[in-house]
Design an enzyme around this catalytic site. Structure first.
Site, PDB file in Angstrom:
ATOM      1  CG  ASP A  45      -2.725 -19.457   3.529  1.00  0.00           C
ATOM      2  OD1 ASP A  45      -2.063 -19.178   4.380  1.00  0.00           O
ATOM      3  OD2 ASP A  45      -2.387 -20.394   2.521  1.00  0.00           O
TER       4      ASP A  45
ATOM      5  CG  ASP B 192      -7.454  -3.352   3.632  1.00  0.00           C
ATOM      6  OD1 ASP B 192      -8.604  -2.912   4.312  1.00  0.00           O
ATOM      7  OD2 ASP B 192      -7.432  -2.880   2.386  1.00  0.00           O
TER       8      ASP B 192
ATOM      9  CE1 TYR C 171      -3.229  -2.954   0.347  1.00  0.00           C
ATOM     10  CE2 TYR C 171      -4.179  -1.681   1.951  1.00  0.00           C
ATOM     11  CZ  TYR C 171      -4.167  -2.580   0.944  1.00  0.00           C
ATOM     12  OH  TYR C 171      -5.221  -3.537   0.924  1.00  0.00           O
TER      13      TYR C 171
ATOM     14  CE  LYS D 132       1.051 -18.018   1.338  1.00  0.00           C
ATOM     15  NZ  LYS D 132       0.063 -18.948   1.586  1.00  0.00           N
TER      16      LYS D 132
END
Ligand code: NAD
Length: 364
Positions: free
Chosen positions: A224, A248, A124, A191
């Site tokens: 995930d 987010d 971002y 991740k």
């Protein structure tokens, strides 16, 4: 002692929910001097800029702001005021508590989670290269050479940056919040199995920071897997800390678990002590001026604000009063009724009246 707080009414339904929230906050008995400033669309109309210097100075001086939602489509030449605020005050921590309140329709049972999202870095940061630009060709060539790889010519590129400083301060924020609010565990979400350098760095720094907080449990989850676990057994989690993009997405997932954005508060907190409290939802312009929308999310943001300024007992009382009104389910807005067309639904002002009556009852 009176607290001076910058009040940004916002636009659309913002001024209505802000007025309702101010009344509820004042009814706790905490003395507040509201320093009212316009930002966004109303400021363009009045000052010709969405971000007038007086409003910025007010936030800088008072350090605490309560903000109504701001419509982001400002027209050509103006960038998003929410992003501008974040950048101006380096509001690096986005705090999003999500709790189930009886009376609010929510798909899960008992959820009481706090999402701490890094607000500045990651994908971002706005480092992007569009198709057909000379910059894209330059960046692609450098990456192909340095990474010994090939990037398709029809690919656009966004760059993900995660720094040690940015990771350290957000994880530290999560642990400090956990400690100050009687929370037991912080879970770092990442991740790192795939993004070994950026998310790997975030995870390593999180582990280092955790060593300074032996009183609080620390663990990590791959993003995930985290999403699945949040849907299946959210009660296992307490405070989550995430880089910007995952934060987010996961914060909206968590808001959904407790009944949606209409009941979700948030805060943006900066390095220099500046903190801006708001609802997560937008300005709902189609209902503007109709005394219709639910002020609960902004009122809950008000409870966060009261605790932030050292008025913890008042914040707790206000939260209990809101919860009591919602649990009874009588004096609530249309969105909290089982049937949205329910003619017994009350308006924004009447919801605030019910909370204030409840506060007085708790006080008595
Ligand atoms: P929105 O959240 O304003 O409204 C979507 C719908 O959700 C509304 O039509 C309404 O049905 C419902 N809703 C929202 N808030 C509610 C409330 N308090 N009570 C009852 N129902 C409620 O989303 P949008 O229409 O996508 O956005 C409108 C504007 O707000 C856009 O310009 C958007 O960019 C901006 N926005 C601002 C913020 C912010 O200031 N923090 C956040 C999100 C969106």
């Amino acid at each position: 002692m009176s607290h001076r707080i910058t009040l940004i009414p916002g636009d659309g339904t913002g001024p209505e929910i802000v007025a309702a929230t101010c009344r509820a906050i004042e009814a706790t008995g905490v003395e507040i001097e509201w320093d009212r400033r316009e930002i966004g669309l109303p400021a363009i109309a009045r000052y010709g800029t969405p971000f007038p210097p007086e409003a910025i100075e007010s936030i800088r001086t008072n350090k605490v702001g309560l903000k109504g939602p701001l419509t982001t489509e400002l027209g050509k030449g103006f960038r998003s005021v929410n992003v501008a605020l974040r950048r101006e005050f380096d509001l690096y921590a986005n705090l999003r508590p999500a709790k189930t309140y009886p009376g609010v329709r929510a798909p899960m049972g008992n959820v009481d989670l706090v999402v701490v999202r890094e607000n500045i870095e990651d994908l971002y940061a706005g480092i992007e290269f569009d198709l057909g630009t000379p910059e894209l060709a330059t960046v692609r060539a450098v990456i192909e050479q340095a990474g010994n790889t090939k990037i398709r010519e029809d690919a656009a590129i966004s760059i993900k940056t995660i720094s040690e400083m940015g990771s350290r301060r957000i994880v530290k924020f999560a642990f400090e919040y956990a400690r100050a609010n009687g929370r037991k565990k912080v879970t770092a979400v990442h991740k790192a199995n795939v993004m070994k350098f950026t998310d790997g760095l975030f995870l390593r720094v999180a582990g280092e920071v955790a060593r300074d907080y032996p009183d609080i449990e620390f663990e990590d989850r791959i993003v995930d897997n985290m999403c699945m676990q949040l849907v299946q057994k959210p009660e296992l989690y307490d405070v989550l800390v995430l880089p910007n993009l995952y934060g987010d997405i996961v914060s909206d997932l968590v808001a959904g678990l407790v009944g949606g954005l209409g009941v979700a508060p948030g805060a943006n907190i900066g390095a220099n002590g500046v903190a801006v409290f708001e609802a997560i939802h937008g300005s709902a312009p189609k209902y503007a001026g109709q005394n219709k929308v639910n002020p609960m999310a902004l009122m809950l943001a008000g409870t966060l604000m009261l605790r932030h300024i050292g008025e913890r007992a008042a914040g707790d009382r206000l939260e209990r009063a809101i919860a009591a009104v919602v649990a009874v389910g009588k004096d609530v807005t249309y969105d909290l009724k089982p049937n949205r067309d329910d003619p017994t639904a009350v308006g924004t002002r009447e919801f605030a009246d019910a909370v204030i009556t409840q506060l007085a009852a708790v006080h008595a």
